[in-house]
Design an enzyme around this catalytic site. Sequence first.
Site, PDB file in Angstrom:
ATOM      1  N   LYS A  11       0.809  -1.213   0.000  1.00 43.87           N
ATOM      2  CA  LYS A  11       0.000   0.000   0.000  1.00 43.87           C
ATOM      3  C   LYS A  11       0.851   1.277   0.000  1.00 43.87           C
ATOM      4  O   LYS A  11       2.070   1.220   0.176  1.00 43.87           O
ATOM      5  CB  LYS A  11      -0.933  -0.037   1.212  1.00 43.87           C
ATOM      6  CG  LYS A  11      -1.943  -1.182   1.148  1.00 43.87           C
ATOM      7  CD  LYS A  11      -2.834  -1.177   2.371  1.00 43.87           C
ATOM      8  CE  LYS A  11      -3.863  -2.294   2.322  1.00 43.87           C
ATOM      9  NZ  LYS A  11      -4.746  -2.262   3.508  1.00 43.87           N
ATOM     10  N   ARG A  87      -1.638 -14.746   4.188  1.00 47.51           N
ATOM     11  CA  ARG A  87      -2.439 -14.143   5.259  1.00 47.51           C
ATOM     12  C   ARG A  87      -1.727 -14.308   6.606  1.00 47.51           C
ATOM     13  O   ARG A  87      -1.746 -13.413   7.445  1.00 47.51           O
ATOM     14  CB  ARG A  87      -3.847 -14.729   5.268  1.00 47.51           C
ATOM     15  CG  ARG A  87      -4.599 -14.321   3.979  1.00 47.51           C
ATOM     16  CD  ARG A  87      -6.061 -14.554   4.022  1.00 47.51           C
ATOM     17  NE  ARG A  87      -6.756 -13.719   4.990  1.00 47.51           N
ATOM     18  CZ  ARG A  87      -7.000 -12.420   4.836  1.00 47.51           C
ATOM     19  NH1 ARG A  87      -6.576 -11.775   3.767  1.00 47.51           N
ATOM     20  NH2 ARG A  87      -7.671 -11.754   5.759  1.00 47.51           N
ATOM     21  N   ARG A 104       2.784  -6.842   9.118  1.00 41.00           N
ATOM     22  CA  ARG A 104       2.095  -5.734   9.790  1.00 41.00           C
ATOM     23  C   ARG A 104       2.706  -5.414  11.148  1.00 41.00           C
ATOM     24  O   ARG A 104       2.766  -4.249  11.534  1.00 41.00           O
ATOM     25  CB  ARG A 104       0.608  -6.030   9.884  1.00 41.00           C
ATOM     26  CG  ARG A 104      -0.048  -5.935   8.503  1.00 41.00           C
ATOM     27  CD  ARG A 104      -1.509  -6.266   8.549  1.00 41.00           C
ATOM     28  NE  ARG A 104      -2.146  -6.019   7.259  1.00 41.00           N
ATOM     29  CZ  ARG A 104      -3.171  -6.720   6.802  1.00 41.00           C
ATOM     30  NH1 ARG A 104      -3.683  -7.703   7.528  1.00 41.00           N
ATOM     31  NH2 ARG A 104      -3.699  -6.439   5.635  1.00 41.00           N
ATOM     32  N   ASN A 114      -1.962  -0.146   7.003  1.00 40.96           N
ATOM     33  CA  ASN A 114      -1.410  -1.417   7.487  1.00 40.96           C
ATOM     34  C   ASN A 114      -0.539  -2.139   6.457  1.00 40.96           C
ATOM     35  O   ASN A 114      -0.391  -3.343   6.488  1.00 40.96           O
ATOM     36  CB  ASN A 114      -2.518  -2.317   8.032  1.00 40.96           C
ATOM     37  CG  ASN A 114      -3.535  -2.718   6.988  1.00 40.96           C
ATOM     38  OD1 ASN A 114      -3.391  -2.416   5.814  1.00 40.96           O
ATOM     39  ND2 ASN A 114      -4.569  -3.406   7.437  1.00 40.96           N
ATOM     40  N   HIS A 117      -2.154  -5.628   1.501  1.00 42.82           N
ATOM     41  CA  HIS A 117      -3.434  -6.310   1.285  1.00 42.82           C
ATOM     42  C   HIS A 117      -3.105  -7.690   0.749  1.00 42.82           C
ATOM     43  O   HIS A 117      -2.164  -7.847  -0.037  1.00 42.82           O
ATOM     44  CB  HIS A 117      -4.293  -5.570   0.250  1.00 42.82           C
ATOM     45  CG  HIS A 117      -5.389  -6.438  -0.306  1.00 42.82           C
ATOM     46  ND1 HIS A 117      -6.614  -6.560   0.307  1.00 42.82           N
ATOM     47  CD2 HIS A 117      -5.421  -7.262  -1.391  1.00 42.82           C
ATOM     48  CE1 HIS A 117      -7.358  -7.416  -0.389  1.00 42.82           C
ATOM     49  NE2 HIS A 117      -6.657  -7.856  -1.423  1.00 42.82           N
TER      50      HIS A 117
END
Length: 140
Positions: A11, A87, A104, A114, A117
């Site tokens: 991000k 994940r 994270r 954060n 994605h």
Amino acid sequence: MANERTFSILKPDATRRNITGAVNAVIEAAGLRIVGQRRIRMTRAQAEKFYEVHKERPFFGELVEFMTSGPVVVQVLEGENAVAKYREVMGATNPAQAADGTIRKQFAESVGENTVHGSDSADNAKIEIAQFFTDADIAA
């Protein structure tokens, strides 16, 4: 164990802080291969389409603004159980609750910023990958 693909976005907070290489190192150390990668400036239309599942949520506008505030790195990751593995590597959405060693926990500044994605299912990974990549863009 199935070899599969998942979709990732580094991000704007990651590109702004110049930590994309460090994040990629964590991804690769976890055994995932980056088989497609491109740095782009997400348009408002792309962000709204990508996050349309959140359209009715109160944070939708802020999310779109954030995702269009600077460059992002879109990626296709490949490996054994790539969706679940990534994940796990990303960690909890809230960095304060993320496990040590996760992306994270190491890099995210807040729930809103954060860092990454990742697709939440193999079906969504296919949809998300197709929004940003063609088969010719992916070098497996």
